[in-house]
Scaffold this motif. Sequence first.
Motif, PDB file in Angstrom:
ATOM      1  N   PHE A  26       0.799  -1.223   0.000  1.00 16.97           N
ATOM      2  CA  PHE A  26       0.000   0.000   0.000  1.00 16.97           C
ATOM      3  C   PHE A  26       0.834   1.275   0.000  1.00 16.97           C
ATOM      4  N   LEU A  27       2.157   1.161   0.103  1.00 21.63           N
ATOM      5  CA  LEU A  27       3.005   2.346   0.047  1.00 21.63           C
ATOM      6  C   LEU A  27       3.060   2.847  -1.389  1.00 21.63           C
ATOM      7  N   PRO A  28       3.005   4.147  -1.589  1.00 26.51           N
ATOM      8  CA  PRO A  28       3.054   4.662  -2.960  1.00 26.51           C
ATOM      9  C   PRO A  28       4.424   4.420  -3.586  1.00 26.51           C
ATOM     10  N   LYS A  29       4.436   4.303  -4.896  1.00 27.73           N
ATOM     11  CA  LYS A  29       5.694   4.074  -5.617  1.00 27.73           C
ATOM     12  C   LYS A  29       6.627   5.269  -5.520  1.00 27.73           C
ATOM     13  N   PHE A  79      13.701   4.146   1.837  1.00 23.03           N
ATOM     14  CA  PHE A  79      12.821   3.420   2.758  1.00 23.03           C
ATOM     15  C   PHE A  79      12.093   2.259   2.095  1.00 23.03           C
ATOM     16  N   ARG A  80      12.378   2.004   0.838  1.00 28.63           N
ATOM     17  CA  ARG A  80      11.710   0.939   0.131  1.00 28.63           C
ATOM     18  C   ARG A  80      12.122  -0.412   0.691  1.00 28.63           C
ATOM     19  N   PHE A  81      11.214  -1.320   0.777  1.00 27.36           N
ATOM     20  CA  PHE A  81      11.391  -2.685   1.245  1.00 27.36           C
ATOM     21  C   PHE A  81      11.699  -2.796   2.743  1.00 27.36           C
ATOM     22  N   VAL A  82      11.688  -1.707   3.491  1.00 30.06           N
ATOM     23  CA  VAL A  82      11.920  -1.798   4.937  1.00 30.06           C
ATOM     24  C   VAL A  82      10.769  -2.513   5.634  1.00 30.06           C
ATOM     25  N   PRO A  83       9.497  -2.154   5.386  1.00 34.21           N
ATOM     26  CA  PRO A  83       8.416  -2.898   6.043  1.00 34.21           C
ATOM     27  C   PRO A  83       8.391  -4.375   5.647  1.00 34.21           C
ATOM     28  N   LEU A  84       8.661  -4.648   4.393  1.00 34.43           N
ATOM     29  CA  LEU A  84       8.680  -6.036   3.933  1.00 34.43           C
ATOM     30  C   LEU A  84       9.794  -6.822   4.611  1.00 34.43           C
TER      31      LEU A  84
END
Length: 138
Positions: A9-12, A18-23
């Motif tokens: 749900f994070l916008p592109k 910060f990309r892929f940190v929650p994953l």
Amino acid sequence: MSLCLTELFLPKTFAKSFRFVPLTTGICAFLLALFLFRANRVPPFNFQILYWMGVSTACVIWIRPMFLKQRNKVIKDATEARTITEITPAQTGEVLYEGSVWQASCDDHIEAIPPNQKVYVLRREGNTLIVVPKKIFQ
């Protein structure tokens, strides 16, 4: 699971740093839960959180950058461009490529390319096109 789903749900346009940190943190939580479930002696909840924070931090620092590595963009075929400024062997110049002005560097480090000459674009490295003079191929 909720950390892994937040990545969807994070916008592109979210910051690349910060990309892929929650994953990554979600996968670490899942793997640690599986590991602790299989252990004979389960530590207290405070230590479980501490273990998860340590494993997540390690994965974010060392594993996640492997997914974010940028590769040099390869242009499919050698296409033509026209020089706007002179491209000297040690300097970059400007070329008109597909209607836009790009920085360009010559792959041939021997001679300069004068302005208003046709060149072939070999590849792109970041925001700089690597070009060679058209006369090399003639």
